[in-house]
Design an enzyme around this catalytic site. Structure first.
Site, PDB file in Angstrom:
ATOM      1  N   THR A 175      16.831  -7.238  -0.613  1.00  0.00           N
ATOM      2  CA  THR A 175      16.917  -5.960  -0.372  1.00  0.00           C
ATOM      3  C   THR A 175      15.727  -5.340   0.418  1.00  0.00           C
ATOM      4  O   THR A 175      15.800  -4.310   1.135  1.00  0.00           O
ATOM      5  CB  THR A 175      16.907  -5.064  -1.590  1.00  0.00           C
ATOM      6  OG1 THR A 175      15.858  -5.405  -2.501  1.00  0.00           O
ATOM      7  CG2 THR A 175      18.222  -5.184  -2.625  1.00  0.00           C
ATOM      8  N   SER A 188       4.341  -4.341   7.184  1.00  0.00           N
ATOM      9  CA  SER A 188       3.838  -3.080   6.706  1.00  0.00           C
ATOM     10  C   SER A 188       2.366  -3.476   6.404  1.00  0.00           C
ATOM     11  O   SER A 188       1.743  -3.487   7.350  1.00  0.00           O
ATOM     12  CB  SER A 188       4.377  -2.890   5.231  1.00  0.00           C
ATOM     13  OG  SER A 188       4.038  -1.719   4.521  1.00  0.00           O
ATOM     14  N   HIS A 189       2.075  -3.503   5.046  1.00  0.00           N
ATOM     15  CA  HIS A 189       0.388  -3.585   4.765  1.00  0.00           C
ATOM     16  C   HIS A 189       0.013  -4.995   4.446  1.00  0.00           C
ATOM     17  O   HIS A 189      -0.965  -5.242   3.812  1.00  0.00           O
ATOM     18  CB  HIS A 189      -0.117  -2.857   3.633  1.00  0.00           C
ATOM     19  CG  HIS A 189       0.923  -3.073   2.435  1.00  0.00           C
ATOM     20  ND1 HIS A 189       2.000  -2.228   2.009  1.00  0.00           N
ATOM     21  CD2 HIS A 189       0.615  -3.685   1.176  1.00  0.00           C
ATOM     22  CE1 HIS A 189       2.625  -2.386   1.005  1.00  0.00           C
ATOM     23  NE2 HIS A 189       1.774  -3.354   0.332  1.00  0.00           N
ATOM     24  N   GLU A 208       7.062   6.802  -5.630  1.00  0.00           N
ATOM     25  CA  GLU A 208       6.436   5.665  -6.401  1.00  0.00           C
ATOM     26  C   GLU A 208       5.161   5.620  -6.214  1.00  0.00           C
ATOM     27  O   GLU A 208       4.409   5.871  -5.523  1.00  0.00           O
ATOM     28  CB  GLU A 208       7.488   4.345  -5.803  1.00  0.00           C
ATOM     29  CG  GLU A 208       6.894   3.788  -4.527  1.00  0.00           C
ATOM     30  CD  GLU A 208       7.454   2.463  -4.100  1.00  0.00           C
ATOM     31  OE1 GLU A 208       8.636   2.091  -4.915  1.00  0.00           O
ATOM     32  OE2 GLU A 208       7.391   2.125  -3.052  1.00  0.00           O
ATOM     33  N   ALA A 239       3.303   3.069  -5.844  1.00  0.00           N
ATOM     34  CA  ALA A 239       2.484   2.291  -4.864  1.00  0.00           C
ATOM     35  C   ALA A 239       2.273   3.219  -3.590  1.00  0.00           C
ATOM     36  O   ALA A 239       2.629   2.693  -2.601  1.00  0.00           O
ATOM     37  CB  ALA A 239       3.454   0.983  -4.589  1.00  0.00           C
TER      38      ALA A 239
END
Length: 596
Positions: free
Chosen positions: A49, A149-150, A399, A401
């Site tokens: 996902t 992303s990170h 969320e 995070a």
């Protein structure tokens, strides 16, 4: 029997169109680096996902040209079969600044163009939220963002959005993975013809204008931010230009950038992990703020979909947690919605089930709808769309995070929108003579005090992880009337409810008579406990503990939140629960679990 390693290597060399990665594999074979080849060749990188994400190297388990081509061919075949008019609706493709990102975006485009599918290929560096925004604005069949992303600098990734402009969920992840396996033979080998194709359309500037117009609709005041000084870091990513424009839209004076981290740099030279949540990640920003006298530090992660902030509280810098920011944003959105005169009972907000329950308390007192869902914006975004179908307006979701969703145009996290809205909040509060941290304390007085303690245990052996969760499910009499045996207490607290969201173990003690969970089940272990104290001085204290396995790392994560009117007691309570979790429930020492 598994195929011999030699066969896996030969098949790679047969299919890989990239000379550099072929040479890489040939060299490893020639020097007899069998252990390294086993790591790279034995298992295929899994499409889930979250799409794909991994280290940039040759091999089936890594990110490289061949894997990107195969993923794109499989995705293209799947959408042609499952999305109506997908060839003419097209696909949106964007990329960040990481090594290989531009090339992989063009290889992705080439795979779709080879199947006569229109491609909206964003030119230049874009932040991740622009892709879902564009999918919705263009009514595209799907979207792909090349980013990790990170993650550390050696990684890259391939994120997929469905036609509803939300990250994919089941069954599409499984369907796309199967389609990839059916389309392994590369039908494209280079990117030389991509930009020349009549099917490759550039609407980058149009989409950017549309995106910034959507930010204008999120403005809640015409306050000047001139009285508040901000420092901003984009963590060597793509966020600076987007955040600067957002400040301009909000009518603020420019922020002070962290010069060392302002511009895109795929080497991330000042941070090992370019994640604002990591310890020390904001050190340069805080140093810049001290030098310039700024009151707040703002931060986006490298693809600018996450956001963090810190405040100078009488000389001491305090970084807000993801949950604290979520609660601050939720109340800000609630106040704005209420001021509009719209009916409160048509307002809804969404958060992941491991996030703070402070919004739940807020919703109970203020009268709006709160819904939780599984972890990840693929679930938050789809839950928001489901609530819209029920007649609700869903202007916020988050969320823990540090991911925050605002408005209706993007059903995904957006660090630039969060940056602008936090700055507006800080300016509004300054005009009232207060600060963001002081405002948070006011919210605690209104809705109750909430404190989180989130961390993880490191375990590289899946069998040990299974043993730990098996023990937790068989170490007490909680749920015994339904044939279950979860522990009855933790940290001296009595467990009131258990929700086991693990596939094959689904159970919800609060949902009689079926006792089936209301949320979808997770492929990994995931159990949530609610517990309270019988002590007279802590009768309103409540803890919520969620433990789950990570889908991408060798970790058992825990999310722990305590709430109650006695702040010192809540704080001490969390420590006791963590101690019990480690040594009583998980036998951390005996099982050799690592700690951060």
């Amino acid at each position: 029997m598994p195929p011999p390693l030699e066969d896996l290597v030969k098949e790679w060399l047969r299919l890989d169109p990239n000379g550099s990665t072929r040479i890489e594999v040939e060299r490893l074979w020639n020097i007899n680096a069998m252990d390294e080849l086993e790591k790279r060749m034995r298992t295929r990188i899994e499409f889930g996902t979250a799409g794909l994400r991994g280290k940039m190297e040759a091999g089936w388990s890594r990110m490289n040209d061949l894997i990107v081509i195969q993923a794109s061919q499989g995705l293209c075949a799947y959408i042609l079969k499952h999305v109506e008019n997908s060839a003419t609706r097209g696909v949106v493709i964007g990329h960040d600044h990481r090594h290989n990102s531009e090339r992989w975006a063009q290889l992705t485009a080439a795979a779709f163009i080879a199947n006569n599918v229109k491609v909206y290929l964003h030119r230049g560096l874009v932040h991740t939220p622009l892709v879902p925004f564009s999918v919705k604005a263009l009514n595209a069949a799907c979207g792909v963002m090349i980013t990790a992303s990170h993650n550390p600098k050696q990684d890259n990734g391939y994120k997929v959005y469905w036609e509803n402009a939300v990250q994919i969920i089941g069954p599409h992840d499984v369907g796309i993975a199967e389609s990839i396996q059916q389309n392994l033979e590369p039908r494209v080998h280079d990117t030389s013809e991509v930009l020349k194709s009549s099917l490759c359309i550039d609407c980058t500037e149009e989409m950017k204008r549309g995106y910034f117009n959507s930010l204008r609709n999120l403005r809640t005041a015409t306050l000047s931010g001139g009285s508040v000084a901000f420092v901003n870091t984009s963590m060597h990513g793509v966020g600076d230009a987007f955040a600067s424009k957002a400040f301009e839209i909000a009518g603020f004076s420019p922020f002070t950038p962290v010069k060392e981290q302002q511009h895109p740099d795929p080497e991330f030279p000042t941070v090992k992990f370019p994640n604002p949540e990591e310890k020390g990640a904001l050190d340069l920003a805080i140093a810049t703020a001290n030098a310039t006298g700024a009151s707040y530090v703002l931060a986006q992660d490298p693809d600018a979909d996450r956001f963090s902030a810190a405040e100078n509280c009488d000389g001491k810098w305090v970084t807000f947690t993801g949950d604290q920011l979520g609660s601050l944003f939720a109340y800000h959105v609630f106040e704005t919605y209420k001021a509009s005169g719209k009916p409160i009972d048509k307002l809804a907000m969404v958060a992941s089930t491991v996030s703070s329950k402070m919004i739940e308390a807020m919703a109970q007192i203020e009268g709006f709808r709160f819904t939780d869902c599984l972890t990840g914006f693929k679930f938050i975004g789809n839950t928001a769309l489901d609530l819209v179908k029920e007649g609700y307006e869903v202007p916020f979701g988050y969320e823990e995070a540090i991911g925050y969703m605002f408005g209706s145009e993007i059903r995904d996290k957006d660090g630039v929108a969060a940056t602008m809205i936090f700055a507006q909040l800080a300016a509004t509060l300054r005009a009232r003579g207060t600060t963001v941290s002081a405002h948070l304390q006011e919210l605690y007085r209104r809705y109750g005090y909430f404190e989180t303690s989130n961390s993880y245990f490191i375990c590289i052996d899946p069998l040990v992880i299974d043993k730990i969760f098996s023990k937790i499910r068989s170490s007490g009499d909680m749920g015994s009337s339904q044939g279950r045996s979860y522990p009855p207490s933790i940290g001296g607290l009595r467990i009131q409810s258990v929700i086991d969201l693990t596939d094959g173990h689904g159970y919800d003690s609060t949902n009689a008579p079926t006792y089936q969970p209301k949320l979808p089940l997770s492929l990994g272990h995931m159990i949530q406990f609610r517990a309270s104290s019988d002590s007279a001085d802590m009768q309103d204290s409540l803890i919520i503990l969620t433990i789950r396995t990570s889908g991408t790392e060798p970790k058992i994560k825990y999310y722990l939140e305590g709430s109650g009117s006695n702040r010192p007691a809540v704080h001490n309570l969390l420590g006791r629960v963590v101690d019990d979790l480690a040594e009583v429930w998980m036998n951390a020492t005996e099982n050799g679990l690592g700690r951060p």
